[in-house]
Design a protein around this motif. Structure first.
Motif, mmCIF file in Angstrom:
data_model
loop_
_atom_site.group_PDB
_atom_site.id
_atom_site.type_symbol
_atom_site.label_atom_id
_atom_site.label_comp_id
_atom_site.label_asym_id
_atom_site.label_seq_id
_atom_site.Cartn_x
_atom_site.Cartn_y
_atom_site.Cartn_z
ATOM 1 N N ARG A 829 0.797 -1.225 0.000
ATOM 2 C CA ARG A 829 0.000 0.000 0.000
ATOM 3 C C ARG A 829 0.831 1.277 0.000
ATOM 4 N N VAL A 830 1.945 1.276 0.737
ATOM 5 C CA VAL A 830 2.744 2.504 0.844
ATOM 6 C C VAL A 830 3.816 2.574 -0.242
ATOM 7 N N ARG A 831 4.431 1.436 -0.550
ATOM 8 C CA ARG A 831 5.486 1.442 -1.575
ATOM 9 C C ARG A 831 4.909 1.193 -2.970
ATOM 10 N N VAL A 832 4.322 0.022 -3.169
ATOM 11 C CA VAL A 832 3.875 -0.355 -4.517
ATOM 12 C C VAL A 832 2.798 0.601 -5.032
ATOM 13 N N GLN A 833 1.741 0.798 -4.247
ATOM 14 C CA GLN A 833 0.644 1.654 -4.703
ATOM 15 C C GLN A 833 0.906 3.137 -4.426
ATOM 16 N N GLY A 834 1.596 3.424 -3.321
ATOM 17 C CA GLY A 834 1.807 4.823 -2.940
ATOM 18 C C GLY A 834 3.055 5.443 -3.534
ATOM 19 N N GLY A 835 4.017 4.599 -3.958
ATOM 20 C CA GLY A 835 5.219 5.121 -4.606
ATOM 21 C C GLY A 835 6.345 5.515 -3.669
ATOM 22 N N ALA A 836 6.186 5.263 -2.342
ATOM 23 C CA ALA A 836 7.279 5.564 -1.400
ATOM 24 C C ALA A 836 8.404 4.560 -1.611
ATOM 25 N N TYR A 837 9.609 4.926 -1.150
ATOM 26 C CA TYR A 837 10.728 3.991 -1.287
ATOM 27 C C TYR A 837 10.614 2.853 -0.287
ATOM 28 N N GLY A 838 9.979 3.106 0.853
ATOM 29 C CA GLY A 838 9.838 2.033 1.829
ATOM 30 C C GLY A 838 8.904 2.410 2.950
ATOM 31 N N SER A 839 8.495 1.395 3.718
ATOM 32 C CA SER A 839 7.670 1.619 4.892
ATOM 33 C C SER A 839 7.941 0.488 5.874
ATOM 34 N N PHE A 840 7.965 0.813 7.172
ATOM 35 C CA PHE A 840 8.421 -0.158 8.169
ATOM 36 C C PHE A 840 7.551 -0.099 9.412
ATOM 37 N N SER A 841 7.568 -1.212 10.157
ATOM 38 C CA SER A 841 6.866 -1.252 11.434
ATOM 39 C C SER A 841 7.808 -1.768 12.505
ATOM 40 N N SER A 842 7.429 -1.535 13.764
ATOM 41 C CA SER A 842 8.205 -2.055 14.883
ATOM 42 C C SER A 842 7.258 -2.367 16.025
ATOM 43 N N PHE A 843 7.435 -3.542 16.634
ATOM 44 C CA PHE A 843 6.659 -3.949 17.810
ATOM 45 C C PHE A 843 7.673 -4.388 18.863
ATOM 46 N N GLN A 844 7.852 -3.559 19.890
ATOM 47 C CA GLN A 844 8.927 -3.787 20.849
ATOM 48 C C GLN A 844 8.415 -4.443 22.126
ATOM 49 N N ARG A 845 9.322 -5.146 22.814
ATOM 50 C CA ARG A 845 8.953 -5.818 24.064
ATOM 51 C C ARG A 845 8.373 -4.848 25.091
ATOM 52 N N ASN A 846 8.869 -3.604 25.062
ATOM 53 C CA ASN A 846 8.408 -2.631 26.070
ATOM 54 C C ASN A 846 7.045 -2.018 25.720
ATOM 55 N N GLY A 847 6.461 -2.465 24.613
ATOM 56 C CA GLY A 847 5.119 -2.001 24.240
ATOM 57 C C GLY A 847 5.090 -0.911 23.191
ATOM 58 N N ASN A 848 6.237 -0.264 22.947
ATOM 59 C CA ASN A 848 6.256 0.786 21.923
ATOM 60 C C ASN A 848 6.147 0.173 20.535
ATOM 61 N N MET A 849 5.227 0.685 19.732
ATOM 62 C CA MET A 849 5.114 0.225 18.342
ATOM 63 C C MET A 849 4.965 1.436 17.439
ATOM 64 N N PHE A 850 5.439 1.293 16.188
ATOM 65 C CA PHE A 850 5.241 2.389 15.237
ATOM 66 C C PHE A 850 5.189 1.863 13.815
ATOM 67 N N PHE A 851 4.565 2.676 12.957
ATOM 68 C CA PHE A 851 4.662 2.560 11.505
ATOM 69 C C PHE A 851 5.404 3.807 11.027
ATOM 70 N N THR A 852 6.275 3.654 10.047
ATOM 71 C CA THR A 852 6.963 4.822 9.498
ATOM 72 C C THR A 852 7.267 4.592 8.023
ATOM 73 N N SER A 853 7.318 5.677 7.247
ATOM 74 C CA SER A 853 7.600 5.535 5.812
ATOM 75 C C SER A 853 8.873 6.286 5.448
ATOM 76 N N TYR A 854 9.446 5.915 4.303
ATOM 77 C CA TYR A 854 10.751 6.438 3.876
ATOM 78 C C TYR A 854 10.646 6.980 2.461
ATOM 79 N N ARG A 855 11.084 8.242 2.286
ATOM 80 C CA ARG A 855 11.025 8.901 0.975
ATOM 81 C C ARG A 855 9.649 8.694 0.327
ATOM 82 N N ASP A 856 8.688 9.250 0.991
ATOM 83 C CA ASP A 856 7.276 9.025 0.687
ATOM 84 C C ASP A 856 6.710 10.279 0.008
#
Length: 975
Positions: A829-856
């Motif tokens: 959705r973010v790279r192929v259809q949206g044209g961004a260079y990349g997009s990433f997620s993180s789910f950490q043991r301490n509960g912090n999670m995020f989605f982030t995109s790169y050159r979007d």
């Protein structure tokens, strides 16, 4: 079996063999007789096997054709016709490396794995991709990966879209990237190095489908290929496979991929270009000046290595004479060197950052005068020894920051092999080093400076200067150009564009058939070791200090890390901890000037590095264990000297040299600016964590936006704050370097532990032992939801929260969730259809999670994708084979081979976080047992975290202003 010279093995004739003792390998050169393919095998006992197939691909223009092709051949092939085999491999292989690279004159496709079955699968997919790509069947591949006219309906505006197009818009947003890419253009205007192989966004839309296919047809033939194999492999079996499955079907042809040499200049040339800054930024002190030289040929092993050392000697340390002269003259606020050797004609550059165009002549004069004085009076021999030693240490240690050794050796091989010399030219370095070491008694480096710099007319001056509103101007230009283009189109042409756009979108959203997915080879869960790797850790005590000892074979190197707790530092002084990490070892001490200290460190050790880190307890982002970390490495026989130097730095650093402090603060600001542009996705995500997490807030103060603003303020007001800065640094160091704060981690062989033990006192006695009460930090966290504006042409879009705060708990299955999120949901959705260079997620043991995109290129659209993730996962469904694939891809991250120093680092960090082997094994068990139901169960967690609506976007000023309703606040990052 012993391979014999001039014999053929499965169509490959063995041409030459050589023992390469420096890397404990035997180098073997083959040629495939029918197709003309060249193959180089580095035989050794490394189980992290590497394969790479490369092509000489000289670009003719700046359309980015080699780069777009690199992306595109990995989008489906003859045997593997699904849309993105590359992504399926990332999801479902035990690879230790999987990527592709576009260089100015070659394109490389490397893979690595420690599992032989997996390694063979990776080879198969990559060879099929390069020789039989689906680009001839589907023009949509080039449209998606390169560029296309995007038009949803006949009334909508036409825009440019494409992954590489947006990637390079991001690259050309960073002034450092512009500088580095334009240096070669200034030196080699008439060759392949005078154009941009990655693609210039202004030129990329000139690329046609016909040119694209013709380039592949011409250069991607086995005759023009260079195949590398490395490691403990059955070479006979691999040659048989490559021949029978691929090369036997090709005949040798003539491929004209010759690389042109630039005719030397008669005199130095000058080139000036602009880069965009925001209308709110000041133009003063924002210009880059560089003096650049073409230096010999990459195949000249002595110049190749000597210039690498010389660049370090002149420009990379506090004792570097050219750096010192330029900083002392106040030409600019940061100075660094660049030596680029991966090209036929290597280039050496002297760069001054945060300067002004008016300083150009003075810059040239100081460079020439300083280098002339060095040639005339000689270079300090201790400085030469220091730079040779640090480079030799790096060569022998062969620790490439997590990259497989075979990958780096393969790249070094290409630096001679691509230019028609033997592939081991730069791997056999002992004799070359011996020649270079004569510099300790002769004027070796002085001669090189005289010949290759002072008397070298093949040079350039490049000025990269700021221009307000340039980005907006460009955007308007593109808009106008596209409007005029649309106005000239006939109705049928408009209809075709709309149809082409729809066809591409249809391809992007259409799932691969189960039959095609089955064609990607897959190992089974039974091929995975169910047991987590246990890193050796013995708890010892020296002088009452806890020592974490990791017995590992380290080839005679000792790794000593010191973790000082920093809870004794007052809250308002926390940013000074990070500043202290940049100061220690770079300012004078009681017994050494800062120049002499740098020499002593580089002569006697493999390096001493400082860092500040906030570790959170394994399940709790509110419980922080902040540390000042000193990492050092040394040949065991030099342990005494290392400990003396560490003791000197910890016990006797002087904080009252205001001139030196100002230089370091200016350089720190400059390097942070580079990080913000280059790693915007991480920067935005980490800043976002500071809105709701104590550990996130602390880390932002150590290295994020808060720290950058702190450094900007110190630099701007240095003269009035100089004494305050010195006093605060002293106060912070006294609160940190204390016997009650220290934890030591040592990685070396058992026989060498006593060397550490008997010398540890040299550090211990320099620590104070005052009882310092820990601060009760309670940072103010608030939902700022900021739009961080720059003159960049793309965005880095982040959304995050802490799921433990919402009542959820961590499970190892979340790492499988991350694999699916990264390479299915976000990728599509973010790279192929949206044209961004990349997009990433993180789910950490301490509960912090995020989605982030790169050159979007997008902003609101990407946030909408994040908001839809919960529903996607609530309804997630797939078959057992796909689930197995996700699990295998997740395990490949866990089982990445660690170097001895990385093992020591990992074990110490786990200890600090209170993470036990049982916790790690439990996570692995949960990963291996993950089901579709487990993934579905995370849907509510993701929906609930997204509903909290914590957002941070770093990106284009106009784009952020267009979407200002999304933000609580918008601000310019740079002044």
């Amino acid at each position: 079996m012993e391979l014999e010279l001039n014999k053929s093995y499965h169509g490959f004739k063995l041409l030459e063999k050589k023992d390469i003792n420096e890397i404990n390998s035997t180098g073997i050169i083959f040629e495939h007789e029918k197709s003309g393919a060249k193959l180089f095998y580095l035989k050794n006992d490394d189980d992290n096997k590497v394969f790479a197939v490369s092509f000489r691909t000289p670009p003719e223009d700046s359309t980015g054709l080699p780069h777009i092709l690199e992306h595109s051949v990995l989008c489906g092939s003859r045997k593997f016709p699904l849309k993105e085999p590359f992504v399926e491999l990332v999801k479902g292989s035990l690879n230790t490396f999987l990527n592709a690279f576009t260089f100015p004159d070659k394109t490389m496709y490397p893979v690595a794995s420690t599992n032989d079955k997996d390694f063979s699968n990776l080879m198969d997919v990559y060879l099929d991709a390069v020789f039989y790509p689906n680009i001839y069947k589907y023009p949509e591949i080039m449209m998606q990966e390169g560029w296309h006219y995007d038009m949803e309906n006949k009334d909508s505006e036409i825009t440019y879209k494409g992954v590489v197009y947006n990637e390079m818009k991001g690259v050309f947003s960073s002034p450092e990237s512009i500088l580095l890419r334009k240096i070669s253009e200034s030196l080699f205007p008439d060759t392949q190095y005078g154009v941009e192989s990655g693609g210039d966004p202004d030129v990329i839309p000139n690329l046609t489908q016909e040119q694209f296919l013709a380039f592949h047809k011409k250069y991607y033939h086995p005759t023009n290929s260079y195949i590398c194999l490395y490691g403990d492999i059955d070479i006979n079996e691999k040659l048989k496979f490559i021949d029978e499955e691929y090369l036997k079907d090709f005949d040798r042809i003539d491929v004209d991929s010759r690389l042109a040499m630039q005719k030397p200049f008669d005199k130095q040339k000058e080139m000036s270009i602009n880069y965009p800054i925001s209308v709110n930024e000041k133009e003063e002190d924002k210009t880059f000046l560089s003096m650049n030289f073409a230096v010999g040929k990459a195949t000249e092993d002595e110049i190749y290595l000597a210039f690498d050392i010389l660049e370090h000697l002149l420009l990379e340390t506090p004792s570097s004479p050219l750096k010192k002269a330029l900083i002392d003259a106040n030409i600019g606020k940061d100075v660094f060197g660049v030596f680029e050797a991966s090209m036929l004609q290597p280039m050496f550059s002297i760069v001054v950052k945060n300067s002004n165009e008016s300083e150009k002549e003075r810059f040239k004069d100081i460079v020439i005068k300083t280098l002339s004085d060095l040639v005339k009076n000689g270079i300090d021999k201790k400085l030469i020894e220091a730079s040779i030693n640090i480079k030799e240490f790096q060569l022998r240690e062969a620790d490439y920051h997590g990259y497989p050794k075979g990958l780096i050796y393969g790249m070094k091989a290409m630096d001679s092999w691509l230019y028609d010399e033997k592939p081991w030219v730069h791997l056999t370095y002992e004799d070359t080093l011996k020649k270079i070491k004569t510099a300790l008694e002769t004027n070796y480096f002085e001669k090189i400076i005289d010949t290759y710099i002072l008397k070298n007319s093949h040079s350039s001056i490049l000025i990269v200067k700021p221009a307000k509103g340039l980005a907006e101007e460009k955007e308007l230009e593109v808009k106008k150009k596209l409007q005029e283009f649309k106005a000239k189109l006939s109705e049928s042409e408009i209809e075709k564009l709309v149809k082409d756009t729809a066809k591409l979108k249809e391809r992007q959203v259409t799932a691969d058939s189960p039959e095609d997915l089955m064609k990607i080879p897959l190992i089974s869960i039974s091929d995975i070791d169910p047991k987590a790797k246990d890193i050796a850790l013995e708890e010892k005590e020296e002088q009452g200090i806890k020592v974490l000892y990791h017995p590992e074979f380290t080839n005679g190197i000792s790794y000593v890390n010191m973790y000082f707790a920093t809870e004794g530092v007052k809250e308002e002084l926390v940013p000074y901890i990070s500043l202290l990490t940049t100061i220690m070892g770079k300012v004078s001490t009681k017994n050494f000037s800062h120049e002499d200290l740098a020499k002593e460190i580089n002569i006697n050790t493999g390096g001493i590095r400082n860092g500040a880190q906030a570790y959170s307890e394994k399940w709790n982002a509110e419980k922080i264990y902040p540390k000042f970390v000193i990492k050092s490495k040394v040949i065991v026989s030099n342990m005494t000297k290392l400990m003396e130097l560490l003791g000197e730095i910890i016990g006797y650093t002087k904080f009252d040299d205001h001139k030196r402090l100002k230089e370091i603060i200016q350089e720190t600001k400059s390097r942070l600016e580079m990080i913000i542009f280059d790693r915007g996705h991480v920067f935005a995500a980490n800043h976002l964590l500071s809105y709701f997490s104590q550990v996130g807030k602390y880390e932002d103060m150590l290295g994020g936006l808060s720290f950058y603003k702190f450094i900007v303020d110190l630099e701007k007001n240095f003269d009035s704050k100089a004494q305050e800065i010195s006093d605060n640094l002293k106060r912070v160091s006294e609160a940190i370097f204390n016997t009650n704060n220290l934890l030591v981690s040592v990685t070396l062989e058992e026989k060498d532990y006593d060397e550490f033990k008997k010398n540890f006192n040299l550090v211990y006695t320099k620590l104070n032992s005052n009882r310092i009460s820990a601060e009760e930090y309670s940072f103010k966290v608030e939902q700022k939801n900021e739009g961080l504006m720059t003159s960049g042409k793309v965005q880095y879009v982040a959304k995050a929260y802490n799921f433990i705060k919402l009542g959820y708990s961590y499970s190892g299955s979340m790492q499988v969730l991350k694999t699916i999120a990264n390479y299915d949901y976000l990728w599509n959705r973010v790279r192929v259809q949206g044209g961004a260079y990349g997009s990433f997620s993180s789910f950490q043991r301490n509960g912090n999670m995020f989605f982030t995109s790169y050159r979007d290129p997008n902003l609101a659209e990407t946030l909408k994708v994040y908001d839809g993730a919960g529903e996607f996962f609530k309804n997630f469904n797939t078959d057992d084979r796909q689930m197995t694939k996700y699990i295998i891809g997740t395990v490949s991250d866990l089982d990445f081979p660690l170097t001895p120093s990385m093992k020591g680092d990992r074990a110490a960090e786990n200890y600090i976080k209170k993470l036990t082997y049982e916790d790690i094994q439990k996570e692995r068990d949960e990963i291996l047992k993950t089901t579709v139901e487990d993934i579905r169960s995370f849907g509510d967690l993701i929906s609930d975290t997204m509903k909290e609506n914590f957002i941070c976007v770093l990106g284009n000023e106009e784009k952020i202003k267009e979407n200002k309703n999304i933000f609580n606040d918008t601000m310019n990052v740079f002044e």
